[in-house]
Scaffold this active site. Structure first.
Site, PDB file in Angstrom:
ATOM      1  CG  ASP A   1      -0.299  -0.451   2.523  1.00  0.00           C
ATOM      2  OD1 ASP A   1       0.973   0.102   2.796  1.00  0.00           O
ATOM      3  OD2 ASP A   1      -0.968  -0.727   3.518  1.00  0.00           O
TER       4      ASP A   1
ATOM      5  CB  SER B   1       2.685  -9.864  10.218  1.00  0.00           C
ATOM      6  OG  SER B   1       2.829 -11.176   9.182  1.00  0.00           O
ATOM      7  CB  SER B   2      -1.318 -14.205  10.417  1.00  0.00           C
ATOM      8  OG  SER B   2      -0.879 -14.009   8.928  1.00  0.00           O
TER       9      SER B   2
ATOM     10  CG  HIS C   1       4.444  -9.642  -0.477  1.00  0.00           C
ATOM     11  ND1 HIS C   1       3.568 -10.069   0.861  1.00  0.00           N
ATOM     12  CD2 HIS C   1       5.164 -10.759  -0.458  1.00  0.00           C
ATOM     13  CE1 HIS C   1       3.967 -11.094   1.477  1.00  0.00           C
ATOM     14  NE2 HIS C   1       5.054 -11.737   0.723  1.00  0.00           N
TER      15      HIS C   1
ATOM     16  CB  CYS D   1       4.141  -4.737 -20.050  1.00  0.00           C
ATOM     17  SG  CYS D   1       3.913  -5.558 -21.546  1.00  0.00           S
TER      18      CYS D   1
ATOM     19  CB  CYS E   1       2.254  -2.946 -22.727  1.00  0.00           C
ATOM     20  SG  CYS E   1       3.714  -1.954 -22.892  1.00  0.00           S
TER      21      CYS E   1
HETATM   22  P1  NAD Z   1      -2.617 -11.451   7.628  1.00  0.00           P
HETATM   23  O1  NAD Z   1      -4.022 -10.680   7.170  1.00  0.00           O
HETATM   24  O2  NAD Z   1      -2.281 -12.590   7.563  1.00  0.00           O
HETATM   25  O3  NAD Z   1      -2.341 -10.854   9.105  1.00  0.00           O
HETATM   26  C1  NAD Z   1      -2.793  -9.499   9.604  1.00  0.00           C
HETATM   27  C2  NAD Z   1      -2.852  -9.565  11.060  1.00  0.00           C
HETATM   28  O4  NAD Z   1      -3.003  -8.505  11.628  1.00  0.00           O
HETATM   29  C3  NAD Z   1      -3.722 -10.651  11.811  1.00  0.00           C
HETATM   30  O5  NAD Z   1      -3.330 -11.463  12.578  1.00  0.00           O
HETATM   31  C4  NAD Z   1      -4.728  -9.666  12.236  1.00  0.00           C
HETATM   32  O6  NAD Z   1      -5.268 -10.189  13.757  1.00  0.00           O
HETATM   33  C5  NAD Z   1      -3.769  -8.576  12.849  1.00  0.00           C
HETATM   34  N1  NAD Z   1      -4.375  -7.062  12.931  1.00  0.00           N
HETATM   35  C6  NAD Z   1      -5.325  -6.545  12.300  1.00  0.00           C
HETATM   36  N2  NAD Z   1      -5.477  -5.289  12.403  1.00  0.00           N
HETATM   37  C7  NAD Z   1      -4.649  -5.080  13.400  1.00  0.00           C
HETATM   38  C8  NAD Z   1      -4.430  -3.805  14.337  1.00  0.00           C
HETATM   39  N3  NAD Z   1      -5.165  -2.805  14.175  1.00  0.00           N
HETATM   40  N4  NAD Z   1      -3.451  -3.782  15.315  1.00  0.00           N
HETATM   41  C9  NAD Z   1      -2.673  -4.985  15.289  1.00  0.00           C
HETATM   42  N5  NAD Z   1      -2.934  -6.113  14.572  1.00  0.00           N
HETATM   43  C10 NAD Z   1      -3.959  -6.350  13.712  1.00  0.00           C
HETATM   44  O7  NAD Z   1      -1.531 -10.300   6.939  1.00  0.00           O
HETATM   45  P2  NAD Z   1       0.186 -10.719   6.775  1.00  0.00           P
HETATM   46  O8  NAD Z   1       0.767 -11.278   7.735  1.00  0.00           O
HETATM   47  O9  NAD Z   1       0.524  -9.361   6.341  1.00  0.00           O
HETATM   48  O10 NAD Z   1      -0.133 -11.588   5.610  1.00  0.00           O
HETATM   49  C11 NAD Z   1       0.612 -11.458   4.307  1.00  0.00           C
HETATM   50  C12 NAD Z   1      -0.227 -10.988   3.138  1.00  0.00           C
HETATM   51  O11 NAD Z   1      -1.250 -10.080   3.190  1.00  0.00           O
HETATM   52  C13 NAD Z   1       0.943 -10.512   2.239  1.00  0.00           C
HETATM   53  O12 NAD Z   1       0.671 -11.129   1.184  1.00  0.00           O
HETATM   54  C14 NAD Z   1       0.438  -8.853   2.004  1.00  0.00           C
HETATM   55  O13 NAD Z   1       1.005  -8.686   0.713  1.00  0.00           O
HETATM   56  C15 NAD Z   1      -0.838  -8.957   1.929  1.00  0.00           C
HETATM   57  N6  NAD Z   1      -1.853  -7.860   2.300  1.00  0.00           N
HETATM   58  C16 NAD Z   1      -1.328  -6.596   2.235  1.00  0.00           C
HETATM   59  C17 NAD Z   1      -2.395  -5.559   2.249  1.00  0.00           C
HETATM   60  C18 NAD Z   1      -1.636  -4.122   2.443  1.00  0.00           C
HETATM   61  O14 NAD Z   1      -0.860  -3.793   1.726  1.00  0.00           O
HETATM   62  N7  NAD Z   1      -2.141  -3.164   3.313  1.00  0.00           N
HETATM   63  C19 NAD Z   1      -3.497  -5.681   2.629  1.00  0.00           C
HETATM   64  C20 NAD Z   1      -4.042  -7.183   2.727  1.00  0.00           C
HETATM   65  C21 NAD Z   1      -3.177  -8.005   2.641  1.00  0.00           C
END
Ligand code: NAD
Length: 258
Positions: free
Chosen positions: A109, A196-197, A124, A132, A157
């Site tokens: 983002d 992150s999960s 990512h 392209c 493209c």
């Molecule tokens: P994920 O969805 O697997 O995990 C997100 C974690 O954040 C969850 O465990 C959730 O409980 C926690 N969470 C949510 N809101 C929160 C908050 N306000 N404070 C604290 N914790 C919070 O996401 P991940 O681990 O980043 O998984 C990876 C994938 O998600 C990647 O492939 C990434 O590219 C993609 N992704 C990116 C975006 C973005 O760019 N913002 C959005 C969605 C997914």
């Protein structure tokens, strides 16, 4: 899910780790951006509760580029309107203070850069650009959005007529810059994981590398993660609140007026 308050003792422990570290990094996931209005994937309001993850695979993109772009156009409306939140700003401030040296993010983002972070590795990729798939020419996403909104779906493209793809890593594609991220992790003695999960690999190896080299792992996440067992400090509450408190604590220890 009820919202937990941040435990101040955990915040203090995390501040100790960061202040004593010589080379700390941040590692972030979708959870740092949910407070900016961008849904994560696997959290309680996650995107995968609504859609099948199949839509974000490279195979789906190659076989159904039109449907992919219709989905992505809708998602971009949310992502482009989003602004950094206090967790992104706190991360940027920790970098300015010299406390963290770099941010490795799974997010596409661009909100870390928008908040002022300078040294950002985007594992990512970024949704601010498209590429392209035939000739590799890149386009700012604003240009691609104009193509889509004027009816060219999938967008093509100008150079070779190839199909454009967001410059993000879809499932089934290799991550970007992983070697640089790995080297950074291996030279770090602390990692601050935020939102992150820790279930998507190889990205989730980053905190494991730090731990294996004897470094400390701090995890800020609303829910338990798959790597809680390697954490030295777990802060289970919202990232915005946790990072505001953590920054305040670090500044206090550095003797910075607030
Ligand atoms: P994920 O969805 O697997 O995990 C997100 C974690 O954040 C969850 O465990 C959730 O409980 C926690 N969470 C949510 N809101 C929160 C908050 N306000 N404070 C604290 N914790 C919070 O996401 P991940 O681990 O980043 O998984 C990876 C994938 O998600 C990647 O492939 C990434 O590219 C993609 N992704 C990116 C975006 C973005 O760019 N913002 C959005 C969605 C997914």
């Amino acid at each position: 899910m009820s919202e937990k308050q941040c435990n101040i003792e955990d915040i203090k422990k995390a501040a100790d780790v960061l202040i004593n570290a010589k080379h700390a990094i941040a590692f972030t996931g979708a959870g740092i951006s949910t407070e900016s209005g961008i849904p994560d994937f696997r959290g309680p309001q996650g995107l995968w509760k609504q859609y099948s993850p199949e839509i974000a695979t490279i195979d789906y993109f190659l076989n159904h580029p039109k449907d992919f772009w219709l989905f992505y156009r809708m998602r971009m409306s949310t992502l482009f309107a989003a602004k950094p939140n206090r967790a992104h700003y706190a991360v940027a401030e920790l970098e300015r203070l010299g406390i963290i040296k770099a941010v490795i993010t799974q997010n596409v983002d661009g909100l870390h850069q928008a908040a002022g972070s300078k040294n950002v590795i985007e594992l990512h990729g970024t949704m601010k650009r498209a590429v392209c798939i035939a000739c590799g020419r890149t386009y700012p996403m604003e240009v691609v959005i104009k193509k889509i909104d004027s009816g060219q779906i999938p967008p093509l493209c100008d150079e070779c007529g190839g199909i454009l793809k967001p410059d993000t890593v879809l499932f089934g594609e290799p991550v970007k810059d992983f070697e640089r991220a790995r080297e950074l992790a291996l030279m770090s003695d602390a990692v601050l994981v935020i939102g992150s999960s820790l279930s998507v690999y190889p990205a989730a190896y980053i905190p494991i590398f730090v731990k294996e080299m004897g470094g400390k792992v701090i995890i800020i996440n609303m829910e338990p993660t798959e790597l809680d067992y390697i954490a030295d400090v777990i802060i289970q509450c919202k990232a915005g609140e946790a990072m505001t408190l953590l920054l305040r604590e670090v500044k206090e220890r550095l003797g910075i007026q607030q």
